[in-house]
Design an enzyme around this catalytic site. Structure first.
Site, PDB file in Angstrom:
ATOM      1  N   HIS A  97      39.892  27.594  10.873  1.00  0.00           N
ATOM      2  CA  HIS A  97      38.798  28.227  10.126  1.00  0.00           C
ATOM      3  C   HIS A  97      38.868  29.748  10.170  1.00  0.00           C
ATOM      4  O   HIS A  97      38.543  30.418   9.188  1.00  0.00           O
ATOM      5  CB  HIS A  97      37.469  27.736  10.706  1.00  0.00           C
ATOM      6  CG  HIS A  97      36.281  27.978   9.831  1.00  0.00           C
ATOM      7  ND1 HIS A  97      36.215  27.580   8.506  1.00  0.00           N
ATOM      8  CD2 HIS A  97      35.077  28.584  10.092  1.00  0.00           C
ATOM      9  CE1 HIS A  97      35.043  27.898   8.002  1.00  0.00           C
ATOM     10  NE2 HIS A  97      34.342  28.524   8.934  1.00  0.00           N
ATOM     11  N   ASP A 131      41.342  23.192   9.345  1.00  0.00           N
ATOM     12  CA  ASP A 131      39.976  23.708   9.482  1.00  0.00           C
ATOM     13  C   ASP A 131      39.039  22.584   9.912  1.00  0.00           C
ATOM     14  O   ASP A 131      38.775  21.661   9.141  1.00  0.00           O
ATOM     15  CB  ASP A 131      39.526  24.301   8.152  1.00  0.00           C
ATOM     16  CG  ASP A 131      38.243  25.113   8.250  1.00  0.00           C
ATOM     17  OD1 ASP A 131      37.387  24.777   9.075  1.00  0.00           O
ATOM     18  OD2 ASP A 131      38.110  26.090   7.487  1.00  0.00           O
ATOM     19  N   SER A 163      33.494  31.080   4.772  1.00  0.00           N
ATOM     20  CA  SER A 163      32.647  30.018   5.307  1.00  0.00           C
ATOM     21  C   SER A 163      31.311  29.947   4.548  1.00  0.00           C
ATOM     22  O   SER A 163      31.293  29.833   3.331  1.00  0.00           O
ATOM     23  CB  SER A 163      32.452  30.248   6.809  1.00  0.00           C
ATOM     24  OG  SER A 163      31.881  29.124   7.432  1.00  0.00           O
TER      25      SER A 163
END
Length: 268
Positions: free
Chosen positions: A248, A219, A96
């Protein structure tokens, strides 16, 4: 390594987990997460014969809280860990918003110690909409998210924790939620802004080591067309691995598959 902490600027310290021996892999957690999120992946990587390291970002987990954060500072923190542990031919794995830490590290400190980069559910290369990024996130929506994190983080977690890892148990979702709540609020607010406002398009284009991009096509936090597919177009030596039906929180829902791909990429 002689202690579980690495010293950074202004008397602050980063908590580090450093397991095993062999070719090194260093994992960086995403926004408001700490090294614990990598637990299952780390166990699998160590079992595969790799030296596996993860640390808590400043203001996260067991690290101290300097009260300030930006990608330059985070890149310098990463450099301090790499140099203190004397890691070489290193596979850097970033989830991320940590993707920006790795990219900025290469920009500021070079890639001499890095053998490969793996971006997992990466944000970027440019998230906010603008004249050169018309399909990005609108500024007003971004500001609303930052304001909610600042003033009502629990409500934000209720809306977003389950989509992070849709197949995870209630116990795991509660654990992840607590991890976010335990993060320094100053760091949570400011890092969210840093992630949203960053533009890594030029820096990503200059990366001169192989990059593997791993991304779930469901995601919602970092939509694949806005993030991974654009990185794949920009980064010179990039491979894209798409996890179909995955969101995610890949290291939560697909830890063994992820570990297998990290091992395969690390040993290339």
């Amino acid at each position: 390594m002689t202690a579980p902490f690495v010293d950074i600027a202004d008397g602050h310290r980063l908590f580090v987990r450093d397991w095993g021996s062999g070719r090194p892999v260093l994992l960086l957690a995403g926004w408001a997460m700490d090294s614990r999120i990598w637990g299952a992946t780390m166990v699998a990587l160590q079992a595969a014969g790799l030296r596996v390291t993860a640390y808590d970002r400043r203001g996260h987990g067991r690290s101290t809280d300097p009260g300030r954060i930006d990608y330059d500072l985070l890149a310098d923190d990463l450099a301090a860990v790499i140099e203190t542990l004397d890691l070489n031919d290193l596979t850097l794995v970033a989830h991320s918003g940590a993707s920006g830490e790795v990219i900025r590290y290469v920009t500021r400190h070079g890639a001499g110690r890095v053998g490969r980069i793996i971006l997992v559910g990466a944000t970027g290369p440019c998230m906010l909409a603008g004249e050169t990024n018309p399909n990005g996130v609108p500024r007003e929506g971004f500001e609303a998210v930052v304001a909610q994190i600042e003033t009502n983080l629990a409500s934000w977690i209720e809306d977003n924790a389950q989509p992070f890892a849709p197949t995870a148990s209630t116990r795991v979702i509660n654990w992840l939620s607590t991890m976010v709540l335990d993060t320094s609020r100053r760091m949570a607010v400011d890092f969210q802004r840093v992630i949203g406002e960053a533009d890594f398009r030029q820096e990503a284009a200059a990366i001169d080591v192989p990059v593997t991009i791993i991304h779930g096509d469901l995601d919602a936090s970092a939509p694949i067309d806005l993030t991974a597919r654009r990185f794949a177009q920009i980064v010179p030596q990039a491979d894209l691995l798409v996890y179909e039906g995955v969101a995610h929180g890949i290291m939560i829902t697909d830890a063994q598959r992820l570990a297998g791909d990290i091992v395969a990429q690390s040993l290339r």
